[in-house]
Motif scaffolding. Structure first.
Motif, PDB file in Angstrom:
ATOM      1  N   MET A 244     -24.515  12.530 -22.627  1.00 31.39           N
ATOM      2  CA  MET A 244     -25.787  13.151 -22.290  1.00 31.39           C
ATOM      3  C   MET A 244     -26.223  12.778 -20.876  1.00 31.39           C
ATOM      4  SD  MET A 244     -27.838  12.756 -25.903  1.00 31.39           S
ATOM      5  CE  MET A 244     -29.416  13.211 -25.190  1.00 31.39           C
ATOM      6  N   GLU A 245     -26.042  11.510 -20.500  1.00 29.53           N
ATOM      7  CA  GLU A 245     -26.409  11.119 -19.138  1.00 29.53           C
ATOM      8  C   GLU A 245     -25.557  11.861 -18.118  1.00 29.53           C
ATOM      9  OE1 GLU A 245     -26.646   7.172 -16.232  1.00 29.53           O
ATOM     10  OE2 GLU A 245     -26.951   6.959 -18.395  1.00 29.53           O
ATOM     11  N   TYR A 246     -24.258  11.925 -18.367  1.00 22.08           N
ATOM     12  CA  TYR A 246     -23.378  12.664 -17.463  1.00 22.08           C
ATOM     13  C   TYR A 246     -23.753  14.143 -17.417  1.00 22.08           C
ATOM     14  CZ  TYR A 246     -19.701   9.233 -16.307  1.00 22.08           C
ATOM     15  OH  TYR A 246     -18.987   8.182 -15.792  1.00 22.08           O
ATOM     16  N   GLY A 247     -23.990  14.756 -18.579  1.00 19.51           N
ATOM     17  CA  GLY A 247     -24.284  16.176 -18.631  1.00 19.51           C
ATOM     18  C   GLY A 247     -25.574  16.537 -17.921  1.00 19.51           C
ATOM     19  N   CYS A 248     -26.589  15.677 -18.024  1.00 22.56           N
ATOM     20  CA  CYS A 248     -27.853  15.935 -17.333  1.00 22.56           C
ATOM     21  C   CYS A 248     -27.749  15.633 -15.838  1.00 22.56           C
ATOM     22  CB  CYS A 248     -28.969  15.091 -17.954  1.00 22.56           C
ATOM     23  SG  CYS A 248     -29.383  15.544 -19.647  1.00 22.56           S
ATOM     24  N   MET A 249     -26.855  14.730 -15.486  1.00 27.66           N
ATOM     25  CA  MET A 249     -26.667  14.339 -14.085  1.00 27.66           C
ATOM     26  C   MET A 249     -25.787  15.334 -13.334  1.00 27.66           C
ATOM     27  SD  MET A 249     -25.394  10.592 -12.746  1.00 27.66           S
ATOM     28  CE  MET A 249     -23.944  10.661 -13.813  1.00 27.66           C
TER      29      MET A 249
ATOM     30  N   THR B 162     -31.186  21.590 -22.802  1.00 27.65           N
ATOM     31  CA  THR B 162     -30.352  21.852 -23.977  1.00 27.65           C
ATOM     32  C   THR B 162     -29.524  20.629 -24.346  1.00 27.65           C
ATOM     33  OG1 THR B 162     -30.239  24.208 -23.428  1.00 27.65           O
ATOM     34  CG2 THR B 162     -28.554  23.345 -24.924  1.00 27.65           C
ATOM     35  N   VAL B 163     -28.928  19.982 -23.354  1.00 27.03           N
ATOM     36  CA  VAL B 163     -28.144  18.769 -23.615  1.00 27.03           C
ATOM     37  C   VAL B 163     -29.019  17.696 -24.258  1.00 27.03           C
ATOM     38  CG1 VAL B 163     -26.970  16.826 -22.503  1.00 27.03           C
ATOM     39  CG2 VAL B 163     -26.389  19.161 -21.853  1.00 27.03           C
ATOM     40  N   LYS B 164     -30.241  17.537 -23.768  1.00 29.20           N
ATOM     41  CA  LYS B 164     -31.126  16.472 -24.245  1.00 29.20           C
ATOM     42  C   LYS B 164     -31.598  16.699 -25.680  1.00 29.20           C
ATOM     43  CE  LYS B 164     -34.285  15.093 -21.291  1.00 29.20           C
ATOM     44  NZ  LYS B 164     -35.344  15.155 -20.236  1.00 29.20           N
ATOM     45  N   THR B 165     -31.559  17.924 -26.162  1.00 34.32           N
ATOM     46  CA  THR B 165     -32.072  18.199 -27.510  1.00 34.32           C
ATOM     47  C   THR B 165     -30.974  18.569 -28.506  1.00 34.32           C
ATOM     48  OG1 THR B 165     -32.544  20.483 -26.800  1.00 34.32           O
ATOM     49  CG2 THR B 165     -34.352  18.887 -26.690  1.00 34.32           C
TER      50      THR B 165
ATOM     51  N   LEU C 146     -21.363   3.017 -15.318  1.00 34.34           N
ATOM     52  CA  LEU C 146     -21.900   1.831 -14.649  1.00 34.34           C
ATOM     53  C   LEU C 146     -21.594   1.869 -13.151  1.00 34.34           C
ATOM     54  CD1 LEU C 146     -20.926  -0.924 -17.265  1.00 34.34           C
ATOM     55  CD2 LEU C 146     -23.143   0.186 -16.958  1.00 34.34           C
ATOM     56  N   ILE C 147     -20.384   2.336 -12.805  1.00 33.52           N
ATOM     57  CA  ILE C 147     -20.016   2.442 -11.392  1.00 33.52           C
ATOM     58  C   ILE C 147     -20.952   3.402 -10.667  1.00 33.52           C
ATOM     59  CG2 ILE C 147     -18.213   3.223  -9.801  1.00 33.52           C
ATOM     60  CD1 ILE C 147     -16.154   2.250 -11.852  1.00 33.52           C
ATOM     61  N   LEU C 148     -21.234   4.552 -11.290  1.00 35.47           N
ATOM     62  CA  LEU C 148     -22.098   5.538 -10.647  1.00 35.47           C
ATOM     63  C   LEU C 148     -23.531   5.035 -10.504  1.00 35.47           C
ATOM     64  CD1 LEU C 148     -20.969   8.957 -12.181  1.00 35.47           C
ATOM     65  CD2 LEU C 148     -20.514   8.052  -9.898  1.00 35.47           C
ATOM     66  N   ARG C 149     -23.997   4.284 -11.491  1.00 31.93           N
ATOM     67  CA  ARG C 149     -25.354   3.733 -11.367  1.00 31.93           C
ATOM     68  C   ARG C 149     -25.456   2.777 -10.182  1.00 31.93           C
ATOM     69  NH1 ARG C 149     -27.748   2.319 -17.426  1.00 31.93           N
ATOM     70  NH2 ARG C 149     -27.659   4.464 -18.258  1.00 31.93           N
TER      71      ARG C 149
ATOM     72  N   ARG D 212     -29.376   9.128  -7.424  1.00 34.21           N
ATOM     73  CA  ARG D 212     -29.060  10.430  -8.009  1.00 34.21           C
ATOM     74  C   ARG D 212     -30.004  10.689  -9.194  1.00 34.21           C
ATOM     75  NH1 ARG D 212     -25.055  14.247  -8.606  1.00 34.21           N
ATOM     76  NH2 ARG D 212     -23.761  13.253  -7.017  1.00 34.21           N
ATOM     77  N   PRO D 213     -30.584  11.895  -9.279  1.00 35.92           N
ATOM     78  CA  PRO D 213     -31.479  12.204 -10.409  1.00 35.92           C
ATOM     79  C   PRO D 213     -30.744  12.100 -11.745  1.00 35.92           C
ATOM     80  CG  PRO D 213     -31.716  13.828  -8.655  1.00 35.92           C
ATOM     81  CD  PRO D 213     -30.533  12.994  -8.290  1.00 35.92           C
ATOM     82  N   ARG D 214     -31.356  11.414 -12.677  1.00 34.92           N
ATOM     83  CA  ARG D 214     -30.806  11.252 -14.024  1.00 34.92           C
ATOM     84  C   ARG D 214     -31.886  11.613 -15.039  1.00 34.92           C
ATOM     85  NH1 ARG D 214     -28.303   7.476 -10.810  1.00 34.92           N
ATOM     86  NH2 ARG D 214     -26.057   7.158 -11.184  1.00 34.92           N
ATOM     87  N   PRO D 215     -31.953  12.868 -15.443  1.00 36.69           N
ATOM     88  CA  PRO D 215     -32.980  13.271 -16.422  1.00 36.69           C
ATOM     89  C   PRO D 215     -32.877  12.530 -17.746  1.00 36.69           C
ATOM     90  CG  PRO D 215     -32.007  15.188 -15.356  1.00 36.69           C
ATOM     91  CD  PRO D 215     -31.170  14.015 -14.962  1.00 36.69           C
ATOM     92  N   PHE D 216     -31.703  11.971 -18.036  1.00 37.56           N
ATOM     93  CA  PHE D 216     -31.520  11.155 -19.245  1.00 37.56           C
ATOM     94  C   PHE D 216     -30.669   9.955 -18.873  1.00 37.56           C
ATOM     95  CE2 PHE D 216     -29.105   9.740 -22.908  1.00 37.56           C
ATOM     96  CZ  PHE D 216     -30.088   9.641 -23.894  1.00 37.56           C
ATOM     97  N   LYS D 217     -31.047   8.767 -19.386  1.00 36.71           N
ATOM     98  CA  LYS D 217     -30.271   7.554 -19.128  1.00 36.71           C
ATOM     99  C   LYS D 217     -29.890   6.913 -20.457  1.00 36.71           C
ATOM    100  CE  LYS D 217     -30.773   4.717 -15.792  1.00 36.71           C
ATOM    101  NZ  LYS D 217     -31.229   3.686 -14.838  1.00 36.71           N
ATOM    102  N   ALA D 218     -28.604   6.619 -20.596  1.00 36.99           N
ATOM    103  CA  ALA D 218     -28.117   5.952 -21.810  1.00 36.99           C
ATOM    104  C   ALA D 218     -28.624   4.528 -21.850  1.00 36.99           C
ATOM    105  CB  ALA D 218     -26.591   5.984 -21.841  1.00 36.99           C
ATOM    106  N   TRP D 219     -28.847   4.042 -23.054  1.00 41.52           N
ATOM    107  CA  TRP D 219     -29.303   2.675 -23.268  1.00 41.52           C
ATOM    108  C   TRP D 219     -28.168   1.733 -22.881  1.00 41.52           C
ATOM    109  CZ3 TRP D 219     -29.834  -0.339 -28.405  1.00 41.52           C
ATOM    110  CH2 TRP D 219     -30.744  -1.398 -28.247  1.00 41.52           C
ATOM    111  N   LEU D 220     -28.487   0.726 -22.044  1.00 37.12           N
ATOM    112  CA  LEU D 220     -27.448  -0.169 -21.517  1.00 37.12           C
ATOM    113  C   LEU D 220     -26.664  -0.899 -22.613  1.00 37.12           C
ATOM    114  CD1 LEU D 220     -26.269  -0.977 -18.800  1.00 37.12           C
ATOM    115  CD2 LEU D 220     -27.851  -2.914 -18.740  1.00 37.12           C
ATOM    116  N   PRO D 221     -27.320  -1.433 -23.660  1.00 37.94           N
ATOM    117  CA  PRO D 221     -26.510  -2.050 -24.734  1.00 37.94           C
ATOM    118  C   PRO D 221     -25.531  -1.083 -25.388  1.00 37.94           C
ATOM    119  CG  PRO D 221     -28.792  -2.752 -24.898  1.00 37.94           C
ATOM    120  CD  PRO D 221     -28.747  -1.678 -23.857  1.00 37.94           C
ATOM    121  N   ALA D 222     -25.888   0.201 -25.462  1.00 37.62           N
ATOM    122  CA  ALA D 222     -24.964   1.183 -26.035  1.00 37.62           C
ATOM    123  C   ALA D 222     -23.727   1.331 -25.159  1.00 37.62           C
ATOM    124  CB  ALA D 222     -25.668   2.529 -26.196  1.00 37.62           C
ATOM    125  N   ILE D 223     -23.914   1.275 -23.856  1.00 34.73           N
ATOM    126  CA  ILE D 223     -22.779   1.378 -22.939  1.00 34.73           C
ATOM    127  C   ILE D 223     -21.839   0.202 -23.114  1.00 34.73           C
ATOM    128  CG2 ILE D 223     -22.110   1.429 -20.503  1.00 34.73           C
ATOM    129  CD1 ILE D 223     -24.772   2.814 -19.914  1.00 34.73           C
TER     130      ILE D 223
END
Length: 536
Positions: A102-107, A282-285, A433-436, A442-453
């Motif tokens: 989702m983070e990649y798709g929104c980015m 759409t990706v976010k929902t 993590l590298i991209l962050r 870079r705009p990130r309309p959605f960000k994954a939770w770091l513990p999930a990564i």
């Protein structure tokens, strides 16, 4: 607006010192969302509404997995309690992977999915990420497992004792028919897969509710004909829940692979974002909605299996555990005929959405010059569909269906698909993590939770190591050597690296040239990247 009047797509500042022709698929070109509708060659147009996108994801996720894998998962786990634990753990991992996609798709909201993300994240060594994705898509991007399930459940419903040839012929026939539909009738194909998606949701919902129905009947004392009292009592006792558990990580890893396969496709919408209205929202929902739908239905379905079908029967059921459930609940006519036939239709719906998405990935790969017959495979002529991508998808799928013998081939296919998938999942997750770090603004309309990564990284490493830990008696869940699927998966990756080295490093070095990219527009408006030799 004519093509010559378009604003150029500019490279990032870090690339200004090394200008070169840019293509639509260039991983370093930021494609603003507002230009997605007007980009030449971006696809057949915005054909997917929110509902179509939801069905595209749900129908991809809910395929043959929940109907065919539980028997193998129970066989690997050994007990009811550990089986449910494996499914819970797999669901958590699926949620972690979904958040990263989702983070990649929104980015980066454009078609291509993992291909786009790997190319953007790992531009060096040049062409390596693209080559590995191309090799993986061609050699492992097949749709074989659901075609096999379609054939098995169809013949089971018709009470046919099939030969090996009948199994394979029916599976190949299904795939070929779907290729023709998606290649000739774009909107009709989307409508059919939407309809089959709703049928599938209704079917698994009805199947999942049978467990609750059995519990209610047991509560009122009316289900002795389905589950004897002693069987029901022993199933729900704490000691029985964990009896026979196999705690070997090697065996459990294959079970987790199969659970994750059952959730595969939560990022399916990322593959076709150029064709989606309002892609970021759409990706976010859509993705969380699909996960909640599938997770709830899977929990209820497994409860139904484990309550109604004796565990020894489940372990020996192969891919027909759902058929055993229906036969036990509804008798020979409805249970053995109508409902298994509905499962076959469900598997066909899954083949449709997988083929729909993979054809577009193959087309993007061809457009960047990584497949032969580039102009033919990149074009959307004559029907406005990715006929070339469909053909590339059809060939390896037919080979995988036709060549291996029946038996454990289904589980082996899942394992072979799953192992390289973990390598790419690890690369994509680390890449986030590298991209962050590299592109913090870079705009990130959605960000994954770091513990999930981090959880996904740890589990990917554990799953990659697991096949080389000998299971009890040195025997896995198939009749082959227990690490065969890992060896095959690693071989595919190594072949990709070798292929990349030969055609991008060794041959140019010996020939005294370099590979450069130039953009060419086909007659149908499709942009393709030509890889040409530039001699020194």
């Amino acid at each position: 607006m004519e093509q010559s009047e378009r604003q150029p797509l500019l490279p990032s500042p870090s690339q200004n010192n090394n200008p070169r022709p840019l293509s639509l698929g260039d991983p370093h070109v930021e494609v603003p969302t507002e230009f997605q509708d007007s980009l030449p060659g971006s696809g057949p147009g915005k054909n997917l509404t929110w509902t179509s996108a939801y069905i595209l994801v749900v129908s991809r996720v809910i395929g043959s997995g929940i109907f065919a894998t539980p028997g193998s998962i129970v066989k690997s786990a050994g007990s009811i309690g550990l089986t449910l634990l494996v499914w819970l753990f797999g669901t958590i991992l699926a949620a972690c992977g979904m958040s990263i996609s989702m983070e990649y798709g929104c980015m980066l909201p454009r078609s291509g999915g993992d291909k786009v993300y790997l190319e953007h994240t790992y531009p060096r060594p040049r062409f390596l990420a693209s080559t590995l994705i191309a090799v993986q898509a061609v050699l492992l991007g097949f749709t074989a497992s659901n075609c096999i399930i379609f054939a098995k459940y169809t013949l089971f419903a018709l009470s046919v004792e099939p030969t090996d040839f009948q199994h394979k012929a029916l599976a190949v026939g299904l795939l070929t028919t779907i290729i023709i539909v998606h290649g000739r009738f774009l909107k009709a194909g989307i409508a059919i897969q939407n309809a089959l998606g709703w049928v599938k949701i209704f079917l698994i919902g009805a199947m999942s509710l049978t467990g609750i129905w059995v519990l209610l009947l047991r509560f009122f004392g009316n289900s002795h004909h389905i589950i004897p009292q002693e069987s029901f009592t022993s199933t729900l006792s704490w000691d029985s829940l964990w009896e026979g558990s196999n705690w070997s990580w090697g065996l459990l890893s294959t079970a987790i692979f199969k659970v994750m396969y059952s959730y595969a496709g939560l990022n399916n919408i990322n593959n076709v974002l150029n064709e989606v209205h309002n892609p970021v929202q759409t990706v976010k929902t859509v993705c969380p909605s699909a996960l909640l739908t599938a997770g709830g239905l899977y929990l209820l379905a497994n409860t139904s299996y484990l309550l109604v079908v004796p565990i020894d029967d489940i372990k020996n059921s192969g891919e027909l555990v759902a058929a055993l459930l229906f036969e036990r609940l509804f008798g020979d006519h409805i249970g053995r005929t109508l409902l298994p036939l509905a499962i076959a239709i469900s598997a066909a719906g899954n083949v449709m959405v997988v083929t729909f998405a993979h054809a577009r990935i193959n087309q993007e790969i061809a457009r960047q010059g990584f497949l032969p017959f580039q102009n033919l495979l990149s074009s959307s002529r004559p029907f406005g569909t990715p006929l070339g991508g469909l053909l590339v998808h059809w060939i390896p799928s037919v080979l995988v269906i036709s060549i291996p013998p029946q038996g454990d081939v289904y589980n082996f296919i899942l394992d072979v698909e799953g192992y390289p998938g973990q390598l790419f999942a690890l690369a994509i997750t680390v890449g986030l993590l590298i991209l962050r770090y590299r592109e913090p603004n870079r705009p990130r309309p959605f960000k994954a939770w770091l513990p999930a990564i981090w959880l996904r990284i740890v589990v990917c490493l554990a799953l990659l190591a697991a096949p080389f830990i000998p299971p009890p008696n040195w025997k896995g869940d198939v009749d082959f050597f227990y690490a065969t699927y890992a060896i095959v998966g690693i071989s595919v990756i190594l072949f990709g690296v070798l292929y990349w080295y030969i055609w991008t490093v060794l041959l140019p070095r010996r020939g005294g040239y370099t590979l450069e990219e130039t953009v060419e527009t086909l007659n149908d408006g499709t942009n393709v990247t030509k890889l040409v030799r530039s001699y020194k």
